[in-house]
Design an enzyme around this catalytic site. Structure first.
Site, mmCIF file in Angstrom:
data_model
loop_
_atom_site.group_PDB
_atom_site.id
_atom_site.type_symbol
_atom_site.label_atom_id
_atom_site.label_comp_id
_atom_site.label_asym_id
_atom_site.label_seq_id
_atom_site.Cartn_x
_atom_site.Cartn_y
_atom_site.Cartn_z
ATOM 1 N N ARG A 23 -49.218 -18.896 -11.700
ATOM 2 C CA ARG A 23 -48.789 -18.446 -13.019
ATOM 3 C C ARG A 23 -47.271 -18.390 -13.141
ATOM 4 N NH1 ARG A 23 -51.946 -13.051 -14.202
ATOM 5 N NH2 ARG A 23 -52.328 -13.069 -11.945
ATOM 6 N N LYS A 30 -44.069 -17.500 -4.270
ATOM 7 C CA LYS A 30 -43.888 -16.294 -5.087
ATOM 8 C C LYS A 30 -43.012 -15.258 -4.397
ATOM 9 C CE LYS A 30 -47.656 -14.046 -6.256
ATOM 10 N NZ LYS A 30 -48.820 -13.540 -7.016
ATOM 11 N N TYR A 104 -48.431 -6.175 -0.453
ATOM 12 C CA TYR A 104 -48.326 -7.491 -1.090
ATOM 13 C C TYR A 104 -46.869 -7.822 -1.397
ATOM 14 C CZ TYR A 104 -53.285 -6.580 -1.778
ATOM 15 O OH TYR A 104 -54.610 -6.270 -1.566
ATOM 16 N N ARG A 318 -15.003 -17.233 -8.201
ATOM 17 C CA ARG A 318 -15.997 -17.947 -7.398
ATOM 18 C C ARG A 318 -15.860 -17.563 -5.924
ATOM 19 N NH1 ARG A 318 -15.133 -24.021 -8.861
ATOM 20 N NH2 ARG A 318 -16.795 -24.244 -7.298
ATOM 21 N N ALA A 365 0.229 -20.197 -18.115
ATOM 22 C CA ALA A 365 -0.969 -20.737 -18.749
ATOM 23 C C ALA A 365 -1.123 -22.229 -18.491
ATOM 24 C CB ALA A 365 -0.906 -20.471 -20.249
ATOM 25 N N ALA A 408 7.944 -25.725 -16.769
ATOM 26 C CA ALA A 408 6.719 -25.972 -17.529
ATOM 27 C C ALA A 408 6.449 -27.467 -17.642
ATOM 28 C CB ALA A 408 6.849 -25.351 -18.919
#
Length: 436
Positions: A23, A30, A104, A318, A365, A408
């Site tokens: 299911r 499972k 279980y 990350r 940025a 920059a």
């Protein structure tokens, strides 16, 4: 290995984990489906190991991943899935001589406290079997437990229940505890006279009752005992786990402005006075130290955020990112395998991968560390108190010295010494506009 914390006779827990969970509509066993990033089976093992003397896990064929998770406990294989009683029999040689409890893998939230109660209840002089039961608001398809004078008389499956019996809310959770000598005998009496030709553990209850044995229904909450057989039930269990994790964090001094929107992993570590804004996700292996702020719509995994740092909004940390004390990681910034020094700032629209950034350095940025050449990853090292201008591209491997300034829009391909001003862009040329 597991060890008991009580003085009761030897206790063995047998966890049935052979089910594929049709299911679930998944190729994953499972028992391996996660709750807050941790497999269901591991939740149960964590508590069982603290209560029982011995643990046995029954797996299906070709379930190497489940067997590895169960290690170092005894693992047995149910080659043919012929029902829960058949699964339990596969572990019979490891039952020992004390008590055995059948659990279980898809009932992962049974608490240590409840497991202790099972063993204590079974040791009462007049109790031959303990059956775990729950009061369900909506019994659904659970078997109803019929009691008389405090003892279980029978279990009625929903399909066989009368309208009166369907109004009973005391339901069978499937967990059974008994003396090994009796349990072995009852297992051997179970037959497969049903539509699926399977051997069901619940039939042991009827056999014991017919012998005049005393069976006690030990209550626990539905949230603790409900089985997980579908993705929708998995989602309900996830909500239960998340609520527990949030409460534990807040009890330990974490502030959550909208707790219901924060998602934690089972191993998330949060220090005192951490402030978490709405809509934040913590993946596995995150450690946030005291006083840090995690602002809205940030996603963290495999990283460490040190004291008083500020993350987000809309930041992504990350694996192997380390954010130093008082450092700032702003909106739409992604860091991977990067160490950001104390007080450093990366406030806008930037990707830093495989980098080391010194204390009090400011990264403008649009900065990118080009860390991958198509074959290997390379490191960018930026010194202390440096200033990286907006839209800079740092082509690794490259080192930028302390207090240097990168103009920059520069593409930096060579090392920059300390206190230097580096340009890596074409000279601007203005041409007069011509008209017809």
């Amino acid at each position: 290995m597991s060890k008991s914390t009580n003085t009761l006779p030897e206790s063995v827990a047998v966890i049935l984990a052979a089910g594929m969970g049709t299911r679930m509509r998944s190729a994953k066993p499972k028992a391996m489906h996660p709750l807050a990033g941790k497999p269901m089976l591991r939740y149960l093992l964590d508590n069982v190991e603290k209560v029982f003397d011995k643990v046995v896990v029954v797996v299906g064929p070709n379930m190497d991943e489940v067997a590895q998770l169960a290690a170092p406990h005894q693992v047995v294989v149910q080659e043919h899935r012929l029902g829960t009683a058949h699964a339990a029999i596969q572990a019979e040689e490891y039952f020992g001589n004390g008590t055995v409890t059948i659990l279980y893998a898809d009932n992962p939230l049974v608490s240590k406290k409840t497991l202790k109660k099972i063993l204590e209840c079974q040791q009462q002089r007049d109790v031959d079997m303990v059956l775990m039961a729950m009061e369900c608001e909506d019994p659904k398809s659970y078997g109803r437990i019929i009691e008389k004078k405090g003892w279980v008389r029978r279990i009625v499956e929903t399909a066989d229940a009368t309208e009166e019996e369907k109004q009973i809310h005391l339901c069978n959770a499937g967990v059974i505890c008994a003396k090994v000598s009796s349990f072995k005998y009852w297992l051997r009496q179970i037959e497969n006279k049903n539509s699926k030709k399977e051997y069901y553990l619940v039939d042991a209850v009827a056999i014991a009752v017919n012998e005049g044995k005393h069976i006690k229904a030990l209550r626990a909450s539905e949230a603790e005992l409900s089985g997980i057989n579908s993705k929708s039930e998995l989602a309900v269990a996830e909500q239960i786990v998340q609520q527990k994790l949030r409460k534990k964090a807040m009890d330990n001094g974490v502030t959550m402005l909208a707790p219901e929107t924060v998602f934690l992993s089972a191993d998330t570590i949060l220090g005192e006075d951490v402030l978490i804004y709405p809509h934040v996700v913590f993946g596995p292996k995150v450690h946030v130290h005291a006083g840090a702020e995690i602002r809205s719509f940030s996603h963290l995994e495999g990283c460490e955020v040190k004291e008083d740092a500020v993350i987000g909004p809309y930041a992504r940390l990350r694996p192997n990112a380390v954010i130093g004390k008082d450092a700032h990681v702003g909106n739409f910034v992604e860091l991977k395998a990067t160490t950001l020094g104390e007080g450093a700032k990366v406030n806008h629209l930037t990707y830093l991968g495989d980098a080391v950034v010194g204390r009090k350095t400011n990264v403008g940025a649009g900065t990118i560390t080009c860390n991958y050449d198509g074959v290997n990853k390379h490191q960018t090292i930026i010194g202390e108190e440096a200033f990286i201008g907006s839209d800079a591209i740092l082509v690794a491997p490259v080192e930028i010295g302390n207090k240097s300034l990168i103009a920059a829009g520069s593409v930096i391909t060579e090392n920059v010494p300390e206190n230097a001003l580096a340009f890596g862009r074409a000279r601007q040329v203005n041409k007069k506009k011509t008209t017809k």
